[in-house]
Design a protein around this motif. Structure first.
Motif, PDB file in Angstrom:
ATOM      1  N   THR B 203       0.809  -1.218   0.000  1.00  0.00           N
ATOM      2  CA  THR B 203       0.000   0.000   0.000  1.00  0.00           C
ATOM      3  C   THR B 203       0.840   1.265   0.000  1.00  0.00           C
ATOM      4  O   THR B 203       0.313   2.345  -0.241  1.00  0.00           O
ATOM      5  CB  THR B 203      -0.884   0.055   1.262  1.00  0.00           C
ATOM      6  OG1 THR B 203      -0.031  -0.015   2.402  1.00  0.00           O
ATOM      7  CG2 THR B 203      -1.871  -1.089   1.297  1.00  0.00           C
ATOM      8  N   THR B 204       2.104   1.136   0.307  1.00  0.00           N
ATOM      9  CA  THR B 204       2.884   2.329   0.616  1.00  0.00           C
ATOM     10  C   THR B 204       4.275   2.244   0.019  1.00  0.00           C
ATOM     11  O   THR B 204       4.917   1.194   0.061  1.00  0.00           O
ATOM     12  CB  THR B 204       3.035   2.484   2.138  1.00  0.00           C
ATOM     13  OG1 THR B 204       1.792   2.278   2.745  1.00  0.00           O
ATOM     14  CG2 THR B 204       3.569   3.847   2.494  1.00  0.00           C
ATOM     15  N   THR B 225       4.544   7.243   1.083  1.00  0.00           N
ATOM     16  CA  THR B 225       3.657   7.706   0.024  1.00  0.00           C
ATOM     17  C   THR B 225       2.632   6.621  -0.269  1.00  0.00           C
ATOM     18  O   THR B 225       2.981   5.543  -0.740  1.00  0.00           O
ATOM     19  CB  THR B 225       4.472   8.017  -1.252  1.00  0.00           C
ATOM     20  OG1 THR B 225       5.600   8.806  -0.878  1.00  0.00           O
ATOM     21  CG2 THR B 225       3.633   8.769  -2.258  1.00  0.00           C
ATOM     22  N   PRO B 226       1.347   6.891   0.022  1.00  0.00           N
ATOM     23  CA  PRO B 226       0.315   5.891  -0.242  1.00  0.00           C
ATOM     24  C   PRO B 226       0.202   5.620  -1.736  1.00  0.00           C
ATOM     25  O   PRO B 226       0.289   6.549  -2.548  1.00  0.00           O
ATOM     26  CB  PRO B 226      -0.963   6.547   0.278  1.00  0.00           C
ATOM     27  CG  PRO B 226      -0.509   7.624   1.186  1.00  0.00           C
ATOM     28  CD  PRO B 226       0.809   8.082   0.668  1.00  0.00           C
ATOM     29  N   ASP B 228      -2.480   3.704  -2.749  1.00  0.00           N
ATOM     30  CA  ASP B 228      -3.910   3.490  -2.951  1.00  0.00           C
ATOM     31  C   ASP B 228      -4.517   4.680  -3.660  1.00  0.00           C
ATOM     32  O   ASP B 228      -4.288   5.811  -3.258  1.00  0.00           O
ATOM     33  CB  ASP B 228      -4.624   3.375  -1.593  1.00  0.00           C
ATOM     34  CG  ASP B 228      -4.247   2.108  -0.878  1.00  0.00           C
ATOM     35  OD1 ASP B 228      -4.375   1.042  -1.478  1.00  0.00           O
ATOM     36  OD2 ASP B 228      -3.809   2.204   0.285  1.00  0.00           O
ATOM     37  N   THR B 231      -7.306   7.864  -1.681  1.00  0.00           N
ATOM     38  CA  THR B 231      -6.972   8.505  -0.415  1.00  0.00           C
ATOM     39  C   THR B 231      -6.631   9.971  -0.631  1.00  0.00           C
ATOM     40  O   THR B 231      -6.153  10.371  -1.694  1.00  0.00           O
ATOM     41  CB  THR B 231      -5.812   7.794   0.295  1.00  0.00           C
ATOM     42  OG1 THR B 231      -5.543   8.494   1.502  1.00  0.00           O
ATOM     43  CG2 THR B 231      -4.564   7.791  -0.558  1.00  0.00           C
ATOM     44  N   ILE B 233      -4.500  11.456   1.300  1.00  0.00           N
ATOM     45  CA  ILE B 233      -3.159  11.664   1.832  1.00  0.00           C
ATOM     46  C   ILE B 233      -2.144  11.466   0.715  1.00  0.00           C
ATOM     47  O   ILE B 233      -2.012  10.367   0.165  1.00  0.00           O
ATOM     48  CB  ILE B 233      -2.893  10.701   2.996  1.00  0.00           C
ATOM     49  CG1 ILE B 233      -3.882  10.979   4.124  1.00  0.00           C
ATOM     50  CG2 ILE B 233      -1.459  10.834   3.480  1.00  0.00           C
ATOM     51  CD1 ILE B 233      -3.796  10.011   5.262  1.00  0.00           C
ATOM     52  N   SER B 235       1.207  12.213   1.094  1.00  0.00           N
ATOM     53  CA  SER B 235       2.388  11.620   1.714  1.00  0.00           C
ATOM     54  C   SER B 235       2.406  11.955   3.196  1.00  0.00           C
ATOM     55  O   SER B 235       1.771  12.909   3.641  1.00  0.00           O
ATOM     56  CB  SER B 235       3.665  12.135   1.057  1.00  0.00           C
ATOM     57  OG  SER B 235       3.849  13.491   1.378  1.00  0.00           O
ATOM     58  N   VAL B 252       1.723  15.783   7.185  1.00  0.00           N
ATOM     59  CA  VAL B 252       0.805  15.052   6.314  1.00  0.00           C
ATOM     60  C   VAL B 252       0.414  15.979   5.180  1.00  0.00           C
ATOM     61  O   VAL B 252      -0.126  17.063   5.401  1.00  0.00           O
ATOM     62  CB  VAL B 252      -0.452  14.592   7.085  1.00  0.00           C
ATOM     63  CG1 VAL B 252      -1.335  13.748   6.178  1.00  0.00           C
ATOM     64  CG2 VAL B 252      -0.062  13.802   8.321  1.00  0.00           C
ATOM     65  N   GLY B 325      -6.005  -0.514   3.515  1.00  0.00           N
ATOM     66  CA  GLY B 325      -4.868   0.400   3.502  1.00  0.00           C
ATOM     67  C   GLY B 325      -5.285   1.830   3.789  1.00  0.00           C
ATOM     68  O   GLY B 325      -6.148   2.099   4.626  1.00  0.00           O
ATOM     69  N   TRP B 326      -4.658   2.739   3.057  1.00  0.00           N
ATOM     70  CA  TRP B 326      -4.900   4.166   3.282  1.00  0.00           C
ATOM     71  C   TRP B 326      -6.308   4.566   2.917  1.00  0.00           C
ATOM     72  O   TRP B 326      -6.811   5.570   3.407  1.00  0.00           O
ATOM     73  CB  TRP B 326      -3.907   4.990   2.469  1.00  0.00           C
ATOM     74  CG  TRP B 326      -2.493   4.757   2.847  1.00  0.00           C
ATOM     75  CD1 TRP B 326      -1.678   3.775   2.371  1.00  0.00           C
ATOM     76  CD2 TRP B 326      -1.729   5.495   3.792  1.00  0.00           C
ATOM     77  NE1 TRP B 326      -0.449   3.864   2.959  1.00  0.00           N
ATOM     78  CE2 TRP B 326      -0.449   4.913   3.829  1.00  0.00           C
ATOM     79  CE3 TRP B 326      -1.998   6.593   4.605  1.00  0.00           C
ATOM     80  CZ2 TRP B 326       0.562   5.397   4.655  1.00  0.00           C
ATOM     81  CZ3 TRP B 326      -0.994   7.081   5.422  1.00  0.00           C
ATOM     82  CH2 TRP B 326       0.269   6.476   5.441  1.00  0.00           C
TER      83      TRP B 326
END
Lengths: 290, 407
Positions: B203-204, B225-226, B228, B231, B233, B235, B252, B325-326
């Motif tokens: 996932t990352t 760093t996601p 997915d 998301t 996010i 990083s 974030v 995951g994220w």
């Protein structure tokens, strides 16, 4: 063109220094006499002193309100908080008015009355005259802050007595420790306001109208406080002359971290240095005809 | 003529002094951070940094933490605290909050500094105090004794025979299948780092960032760093103090703005033990002290908002996780309070932030039903009219998919 002589006549080293020091002392004393001998300045002091009296009497008669801030809420437990409440209330406007009036008057007032050229004929070094003027502003600023705090503390202690001095962090200090914190607040606010005085001194060298100079400084203060409220201008906030004024709250925390006052002191010192230098650059070469 | 020219020259030369002073001041304020920021640290891989983190031997810390949040909440009417000391919830979510932190074996103290205000949380390990200067209130929490706890547990077991303690899912579930704790205890820090990286792998993307300075101290940066989609996010950057090997800053970054939406980090820090006296607290004279009774749920002050909300775990919303995951989304269904109730409650409550926020949330609807949606730079919240609360660090579409699937 009637520019007066810029430098005093040359003399032998040590004798000259001693004479200069004596002359400086005399000049400084006469400046203080000028500031503190004026009736209008006494009236100004009375107005400053009326605010803590008003606060104390109102809270004594009607009690602390529900939505009052911490400083006001503490008044009924410890009279010293009348001084802090009065300083908080007078800081945005009343104290700046007093400082701007005196600073604006410093050079422009003499020019307006026609006494400036006589002062310079004596002869007095212009840089020294400015130093005396700035010193006078600093003494007056401290006196103004001390009047507010002193009257507030006296009437507060008389009406509410001296209980524990509760810090913002919720700890309780003894009376003398609380008094020391109050004194520190006064010193910090004096340093902040002297920076305003230096701006005023500079403006005062630009004009012969003391009122105009004083109002200019007051406008600077108010505009600075307004800009400080606009979150869109967050990037320039730390450069505003009034930005760090409320940092005196750091003195009221426990454990106290005096480093929190650092930015405010540095900002005030920078403003004082820049505008004292600008006043010197302007005044030392100005044509003085009145 | 030449004399006048010389005079004018002297005049302009003198202006150099104030200009030079101003230049020096501005130069030091603007350039000093840039100069100080340059750091020279030997390169480390992400794996080495993770190993470093496990080797940290920090037992005490004191310093100043600044929380800088730019969540992009809908702009609300003035939501500063009633006394304007800048300690409201809104300031924590959108704005800058300064915290002072002390921690050691002896206890923990966190002070949130407002202008002419302060909120402190103080504990020495045996009791907890919360002080708020704005209204001079103290909340004193003493953990129940073992006997009281046992009695409460028995009472609870009698009332709800099925209720048991919840299992907290481990991050490393699956990586060490049988007995995670025993397996982890036998790993060296190096092996654990490899394991963590392997667990994050799907996932990352784990990389290192350029060395930096946090609170004036050189620090490495670990960047997560996601991968997915969905998301919000972009990083997560963790700064790790080079000398003490502990995280000192967390950043974030949002995919919405491409800028940091949340930065939490020390602006000054010392790893020496604070004086134990900072962990003690005595309520000042004149303060209102409340002592909530932890076992009965509602406080003695009567602030508890009625039956059923806090004391009964079985009637609480059962959390459900949708997605992985994220992009995973938390769904709280069967919530005791429906949306209309929540609005009414928020309007009643003294907190103007909450009611303002609720009314500012736009109405949305889809094949999953209808409700109110809050989107921020990092987090989205969907309150459906049928009483579900759906939360995730994801965009609106992902929330709606989760809303449909849990209908």
């Amino acid at each position: 063109m009637s520019a007066v002589e810029l430098e005093p006549t040359a003399e032998a080293g040590p004798a000259r220094t001693a004479r200069a020091a004596g002359a400086f002392g005399r000049l400084f004393r006469s400046e203080l006499w000028l500031i503190f001998g004026r009736r209008r300045n006494w009236v100004g002091g009375l107005i400053l002193a009326s605010v803590p009296v008003l606060i104390a009497v109102v809270i004594k008669t009607s009690g602390a309100g529900e939505g009052d801030s911490f400083v006001f809420g503490q008044i009924t437990d410890n009279g010293l908080f009348v001084a802090l409440a009065a300083l908080t209330v007078e800081l945005p406007f009343f104290l700046p008015i007093a400082v701007s009036a005196i600073a604006g008057d410093a050079v422009a007032g003499e020019a307006n009355l026609g006494t400036l050229r006589y002062l310079l004929v004596t002869p007095v070094d212009r840089a020294r005259l400015l130093a005396v003027k700035l010193g006078g502003i600093a003494v007056f600023t401290f006196a103004a802050v001390a009047v507010v705090a002193g009257v507030g503390a006296l009437i507060g202690l008389a009406l509410f007595g001296a209980g524990d001095f509760v810090t913002l962090s919720g700890s309780s200090l003894g009376f003398w420790a609380g008094l020391a914190r109050l004194a520190l607040v006064c010193c910090y606010l004096t340093i902040c306001l002297v920076a305003l005085g230096a701006i005023g001194l500079f403006v005062s060298t630009m004009t012969e109208q003391p009122i105009a100079a004083g109002i200019t400084v007051l406008v600077v203060t108010v505009v600075s406080q307004i800009l400080d409220q606009l979150s869109q201008l967050a990037a320039i906030h730390r450069f505003l002359p009034t930005h760090y004024w409320l940092d005196y709250a750091a003195v009221l925390r426990d454990p106290v971290n005096l480093g929190d006052l650092g930015p405010g002191v540095a900002s005030a010192a920078a403003y004082t240095a820049v505008f004292a230098a600008a006043a010197w650059a302007r005044f030392s070469t100005a044509d003085v005809s009145s | 003529m030449s004399g006048r020219a010389g005079f004018a020259h002297a005049r302009s030369v003198r202006w150099l002094l104030p200009v030079a002073v101003a230049g020096a001041v501005i130069g030091t304020t603007l350039l000093a951070p840039a100069v100080a920021a340059s750091v020279d640290l030997p390169d480390k891989t992400a794996e080495q940094l993770l190993t470093d983190l496990q080797g940290a031997d920090v037992t005490a810390v004191q310093g100043t933490v600044v929380v800088d949040a730019d969540l992009g909440l809908p702009s609300l009417p003035s939501v500063a605290g009633p006394h304007g000391s800048g300690l409201g919830v809104a300031d924590l979510l959108d704005g800058t909050t300064t915290l002072r932190v002390w921690a050691s074996h002896d206890g923990l103290r966190v002070a949130a500094l407002g202008s002419l205000g302060e909120t402190d949380v103080v504990t020495d390990g045996t009791q907890l105090w919360v002080w708020s200067s704005d209204d001079s209130t103290v909340t004193h929490v003493v953990p129940p004794t073992d006997a009281e706890l046992a009695a409460a547990r028995d009472a609870l077991a009698a009332a709800h025979p099925g209720a048991t303690g919840e299992d907290t899912p481990s991050v490393l579930d699956g990586a060490a299948a049988t007995d995670p704790r025993a397996a982890l205890a036998n790993l060296t820090p190096d092996q654990l780092s490899t394991l963590v990286l392997a667990a994050l792998e799907p996932t990352t993307q784990v990389t290192t960032g350029p060395a930096t300075r946090v609170a004036g101290r050189p620090a490495y940066q670990l960047v997560l760093t996601p991968t997915d989609p969905g998301t919000l996010i972009a990083s997560v950057t963790i700064a790790i103090d080079a000398a003490e090997r502990v995280p000192t800053q967390l950043t974030v970054t949002s995919t919405v703005t491409g800028e940091p939406a949340l930065t939490v980090g020390y602006t000054s820090v010392s790893f020496t033990a604070p004086d134990p006296s900072v962990f003690t607290f005595t309520p000042p004279a004149g303060a209102t002290v409340t002592e909530p009774d932890l076992l009965s749920g509602a406080g003695k002050s009567g602030a508890g908002t009625g039956a059923g909300t806090g004391e009964d775990p079985a009637s609480r919303a059962t959390p459900q996780v949708v997605g992985e995951g994220w992009a995973s989304v938390l769904v709280l269904s069967g919530s005791a309070t429906d949306l209309a109730g929540a609005e009414a409650q928020a309007a009643d409550s003294a907190d103007p932030t909450l009611s303002a926020l609720l009314t500012a949330m736009p109405q949305v609807s889809g094949d999953w039903g209808s409700g109110r949606l809050l989107t921020t730079n990092l987090l989205s919240v969907l309150l459906t009219d049928d009483g579900r609360t759906i939360v995730g660090a994801v965009d609106r579409a992902t929330l709606e998919v989760a809303a449909s699937s849990t209908r």
